[in-house]
Design a protein around this motif. Structure first.
Motif, PDB file in Angstrom:
ATOM      1  N   ASP A 105      37.618  44.904  44.806  1.00  0.00           N
ATOM      2  CA  ASP A 105      38.485  45.309  46.061  1.00  0.00           C
ATOM      3  C   ASP A 105      39.848  44.408  45.815  1.00  0.00           C
ATOM      4  OD1 ASP A 105      39.676  46.639  47.849  1.00  0.00           O
ATOM      5  OD2 ASP A 105      38.690  46.103  49.780  1.00  0.00           O
ATOM      6  N   ASN A 106      40.488  44.885  45.400  1.00  0.00           N
ATOM      7  CA  ASN A 106      42.173  43.731  46.254  1.00  0.00           C
ATOM      8  C   ASN A 106      42.069  42.938  45.277  1.00  0.00           C
ATOM      9  OD1 ASN A 106      43.843  45.751  47.450  1.00  0.00           O
ATOM     10  ND2 ASN A 106      42.303  45.618  49.212  1.00  0.00           N
ATOM     11  N   LEU A 107      41.471  42.554  44.152  1.00  0.00           N
ATOM     12  CA  LEU A 107      41.209  41.222  43.086  1.00  0.00           C
ATOM     13  C   LEU A 107      41.154  41.942  41.516  1.00  0.00           C
ATOM     14  CD1 LEU A 107      39.035  38.557  43.354  1.00  0.00           C
ATOM     15  CD2 LEU A 107      38.676  40.059  40.590  1.00  0.00           C
ATOM     16  N   ASP A 108      42.186  41.969  41.105  1.00  0.00           N
ATOM     17  CA  ASP A 108      42.562  42.022  39.232  1.00  0.00           C
ATOM     18  C   ASP A 108      42.274  40.370  38.548  1.00  0.00           C
ATOM     19  OD1 ASP A 108      42.964  42.905  37.275  1.00  0.00           O
ATOM     20  OD2 ASP A 108      44.321  44.291  38.335  1.00  0.00           O
ATOM     21  N   LEU A 109      41.686  40.392  38.049  1.00  0.00           N
ATOM     22  CA  LEU A 109      41.654  39.049  37.187  1.00  0.00           C
ATOM     23  C   LEU A 109      41.645  39.292  35.639  1.00  0.00           C
ATOM     24  CD1 LEU A 109      39.309  37.402  38.656  1.00  0.00           C
ATOM     25  CD2 LEU A 109      41.715  37.201  39.855  1.00  0.00           C
ATOM     26  N   ASP A 110      41.949  38.979  34.905  1.00  0.00           N
ATOM     27  CA  ASP A 110      41.815  38.890  33.295  1.00  0.00           C
ATOM     28  C   ASP A 110      41.675  37.335  32.899  1.00  0.00           C
ATOM     29  OD1 ASP A 110      42.926  41.864  32.408  1.00  0.00           O
ATOM     30  OD2 ASP A 110      44.369  40.932  33.377  1.00  0.00           O
ATOM     31  N   MET A 210      38.894  21.524  44.768  1.00  0.00           N
ATOM     32  CA  MET A 210      40.196  21.889  45.491  1.00  0.00           C
ATOM     33  C   MET A 210      39.382  22.804  46.852  1.00  0.00           C
ATOM     34  SD  MET A 210      43.413  24.514  44.494  1.00  0.00           S
ATOM     35  CE  MET A 210      44.638  22.967  43.205  1.00  0.00           C
ATOM     36  N   GLY A 211      39.939  22.924  47.520  1.00  0.00           N
ATOM     37  CA  GLY A 211      39.614  23.618  48.671  1.00  0.00           C
ATOM     38  C   GLY A 211      39.456  24.725  49.385  1.00  0.00           C
ATOM     39  N   GLU A 212      39.394  25.958  49.283  1.00  0.00           N
ATOM     40  CA  GLU A 212      39.324  27.315  49.845  1.00  0.00           C
ATOM     41  C   GLU A 212      40.783  27.859  50.458  1.00  0.00           C
ATOM     42  OE1 GLU A 212      36.662  29.432  52.076  1.00  0.00           O
ATOM     43  OE2 GLU A 212      34.623  28.895  51.217  1.00  0.00           O
ATOM     44  N   HIS A 213      41.753  28.470  49.296  1.00  0.00           N
ATOM     45  CA  HIS A 213      43.305  28.357  49.935  1.00  0.00           C
ATOM     46  C   HIS A 213      43.626  29.729  49.041  1.00  0.00           C
ATOM     47  CE1 HIS A 213      43.906  26.419  45.928  1.00  0.00           C
ATOM     48  NE2 HIS A 213      44.787  27.389  45.809  1.00  0.00           N
ATOM     49  N   LYS A 214      45.063  30.174  49.409  1.00  0.00           N
ATOM     50  CA  LYS A 214      44.768  31.617  48.665  1.00  0.00           C
ATOM     51  C   LYS A 214      46.960  30.699  48.634  1.00  0.00           C
ATOM     52  CE  LYS A 214      44.063  35.244  52.035  1.00  0.00           C
ATOM     53  NZ  LYS A 214      45.011  36.150  53.030  1.00  0.00           N
ATOM     54  N   ASP A 215      47.833  31.371  47.417  1.00  0.00           N
ATOM     55  CA  ASP A 215      48.791  31.059  46.550  1.00  0.00           C
ATOM     56  C   ASP A 215      49.822  31.808  47.301  1.00  0.00           C
ATOM     57  OD1 ASP A 215      47.830  28.329  45.001  1.00  0.00           O
ATOM     58  OD2 ASP A 215      46.651  29.893  43.812  1.00  0.00           O
ATOM     59  N   ASP A 216      50.075  31.718  48.846  1.00  0.00           N
ATOM     60  CA  ASP A 216      50.815  32.324  49.426  1.00  0.00           C
ATOM     61  C   ASP A 216      51.904  32.204  49.551  1.00  0.00           C
ATOM     62  OD1 ASP A 216      50.025  30.927  51.489  1.00  0.00           O
ATOM     63  OD2 ASP A 216      48.453  32.856  51.963  1.00  0.00           O
ATOM     64  N   GLU A 217      52.867  30.508  48.964  1.00  0.00           N
ATOM     65  CA  GLU A 217      54.013  30.076  49.382  1.00  0.00           C
ATOM     66  C   GLU A 217      55.327  31.155  49.714  1.00  0.00           C
ATOM     67  OE1 GLU A 217      50.421  27.487  49.236  1.00  0.00           O
ATOM     68  OE2 GLU A 217      51.012  28.476  47.470  1.00  0.00           O
ATOM     69  N   LYS A 218      55.955  30.612  50.339  1.00  0.00           N
ATOM     70  CA  LYS A 218      56.566  31.349  50.410  1.00  0.00           C
ATOM     71  C   LYS A 218      58.285  31.713  49.087  1.00  0.00           C
ATOM     72  CE  LYS A 218      59.951  28.300  53.187  1.00  0.00           C
ATOM     73  NZ  LYS A 218      60.766  28.264  54.188  1.00  0.00           N
ATOM     74  N   GLU A 219      58.200  30.650  48.419  1.00  0.00           N
ATOM     75  CA  GLU A 219      58.599  30.256  47.320  1.00  0.00           C
ATOM     76  C   GLU A 219      58.341  30.963  46.235  1.00  0.00           C
ATOM     77  OE1 GLU A 219      58.664  26.219  49.457  1.00  0.00           O
ATOM     78  OE2 GLU A 219      57.051  27.597  48.505  1.00  0.00           O
ATOM     79  N   THR A 271      45.723  40.269  44.330  1.00  0.00           N
ATOM     80  CA  THR A 271      44.555  38.771  44.013  1.00  0.00           C
ATOM     81  C   THR A 271      44.379  38.155  45.747  1.00  0.00           C
ATOM     82  OG1 THR A 271      43.333  39.746  42.069  1.00  0.00           O
ATOM     83  CG2 THR A 271      43.165  37.500  42.816  1.00  0.00           C
ATOM     84  N   ASN A 272      46.063  37.458  45.209  1.00  0.00           N
ATOM     85  CA  ASN A 272      45.972  36.278  46.069  1.00  0.00           C
ATOM     86  C   ASN A 272      46.851  36.722  48.136  1.00  0.00           C
ATOM     87  OD1 ASN A 272      45.847  33.434  44.785  1.00  0.00           O
ATOM     88  ND2 ASN A 272      47.692  34.426  43.499  1.00  0.00           N
ATOM     89  N   ASN A 273      46.591  37.925  47.793  1.00  0.00           N
ATOM     90  CA  ASN A 273      46.716  39.019  49.219  1.00  0.00           C
ATOM     91  C   ASN A 273      45.758  38.878  50.125  1.00  0.00           C
ATOM     92  OD1 ASN A 273      49.635  38.625  48.676  1.00  0.00           O
ATOM     93  ND2 ASN A 273      49.574  40.923  48.511  1.00  0.00           N
ATOM     94  N   TYR A 274      44.578  38.846  48.908  1.00  0.00           N
ATOM     95  CA  TYR A 274      42.729  39.417  49.577  1.00  0.00           C
ATOM     96  C   TYR A 274      42.482  38.531  49.504  1.00  0.00           C
ATOM     97  CZ  TYR A 274      45.572  43.326  50.796  1.00  0.00           C
ATOM     98  OH  TYR A 274      46.471  44.801  50.734  1.00  0.00           O
ATOM     99  N   TRP A 275      42.142  37.457  48.714  1.00  0.00           N
ATOM    100  CA  TRP A 275      41.260  37.054  48.059  1.00  0.00           C
ATOM    101  C   TRP A 275      42.118  34.858  48.033  1.00  0.00           C
ATOM    102  CZ3 TRP A 275      36.934  38.086  46.159  1.00  0.00           C
ATOM    103  CH2 TRP A 275      36.184  39.629  46.721  1.00  0.00           C
ATOM    104  N   TYR A 276      41.034  34.198  49.174  1.00  0.00           N
ATOM    105  CA  TYR A 276      40.767  32.615  48.787  1.00  0.00           C
ATOM    106  C   TYR A 276      39.982  32.614  47.056  1.00  0.00           C
ATOM    107  CZ  TYR A 276      42.424  32.516  53.735  1.00  0.00           C
ATOM    108  OH  TYR A 276      42.928  32.716  54.755  1.00  0.00           O
TER     109      TYR A 276
END
Length: 301
Positions: A105-110, A210-219, A271-276
């Motif tokens: 659900d909201n995760l998409d990987l290749d 590396m700890g749990e995080h999202k890559d959601d920086e504004k840049e 993916t990065n919007n919903y999953w750490y």
């Protein structure tokens, strides 16, 4: 042509010699510049085995003729061989890779093995020589208001003028060294996506993490994928849904992948919007891992 290739071609000369004529037979050689015809399937847990796509490629990717965002084909590497390695990676295309699709659900990987073991070994050694990692204040991160040493080494490279801010630090992009630029151009060819920045993480052993995080920086261009390449020690890498965290968390299985030497993981939107995601410590792991995460940063005028 290097000496070993020269010998192989010489061995294909017809042994029957005639005083009037010598006929040479040239055999086609298997490309040794990183082509992966058969790649091992990734190790997944919690029932995450993905089905291969019908064309063996990510659904939104064209073949080696894929156009970039600006409508032009990927630029060919003009420098060619560098320190004994053909960094044009001739023969590597989308269809030469064995892709696996992993969806939740909201995760998409290749996922695919991008480089052969021998090519991955040589790239690892090359990056060990050439990548510069940050020190001092740029090697620290702010956690709950306190500054702590980052539990790994980090360096950033990219297009002129770019910088990346996360966890209270601003990291400037150093100019692209040839190996990283060549890998960037290869990714454009096999994924159809142009990247302008790379974060390099070096994990000395299983204590680095590396700890749990999202890559959601504004840049970041949030609609663009992040391409993660692993060289060296395979490591466990997991994704945890945001709703599986906190006091009122829901029961949602983690998705765990073993990222192999020479592998490519595409983290696609959203993916990065919903999953750490995280790379946990592994006390029994002693080898070094280099991770390259290629990103698309928004250029500021």
């Amino acid at each position: 042509m290097n000496p070993s290739e020269s010998k192989k071609r010489q061995s294909s000369v017809d042994g029957r010699k005639n005083n009037n004529e010598k006929k040479k037979k040239q055999t086609k050689e298997t490309d040794k510049n990183g082509i992966t015809k058969e790649a091992p399937e990734e190790a997944l847990s919690n029932g995450t085995d993905g089905e291969p796509l019908t064309n063996g490629a990510p659904s939104d990717v064209e073949d080696s003729s894929a156009k970039l965002a600006n409508g032009s084909p990927p630029e060919e590497l003009s420098e060619g061989v560098y320190k004994g390695i053909d960094l044009s990676f001739r023969g590597l295309t989308t269809s030469s890779l064995k892709w696996r699709k992993i969806k939740r659900d909201n995760l998409d990987l290749d996922y695919a093995i991008l480089f052969t073991r021998s090519m991955a070994d040589r790239l690892f050694d090359m990056l060990e020589e050439e990548v510069e990692y940050f020190s001092g204040d740029l090697a620290k991160v702010r956690v709950f208001g306190k500054w702590m040493n980052i539990p790994r080494k980090q360096g950033t490279y990219g297009d002129e003028g770019l910088s990346y801010r996360y966890s209270g630090i601003l990291t400037p992009a150093r100019p692209w060294p040839l190996p990283l630029r060549a890998i960037r151009d290869l990714l454009a060819r096999v994924t159809g996506h142009a990247f302008n920045f790379v974060l390099v993480n070096r994990y000395e052993n299983g204590n680095d993490h590396m700890g749990e995080h999202k890559d959601d920086e504004k840049e970041l261009d949030r609609s663009a994928p992040i391409a993660s390449i692993t060289l060296g020690q395979p490591r466990d890498f997991y994704f945890k849904h945001q709703d599986a965290r906190g006091r009122n968390k829901k029961f949602i299985d983690k998705v765990t992948i073993v990222l192999e030497h020479g592998s490519l993981l595409m983290m696609n939107y959203p993916t990065n919007n919903y999953w750490y995601h995280a790379l946990p410590t592994r006390k029994t792991v002693h080898g070094t891992r280099i991770n390259l995460t290629f990103r698309t940063l928004i250029q500021k005028n």
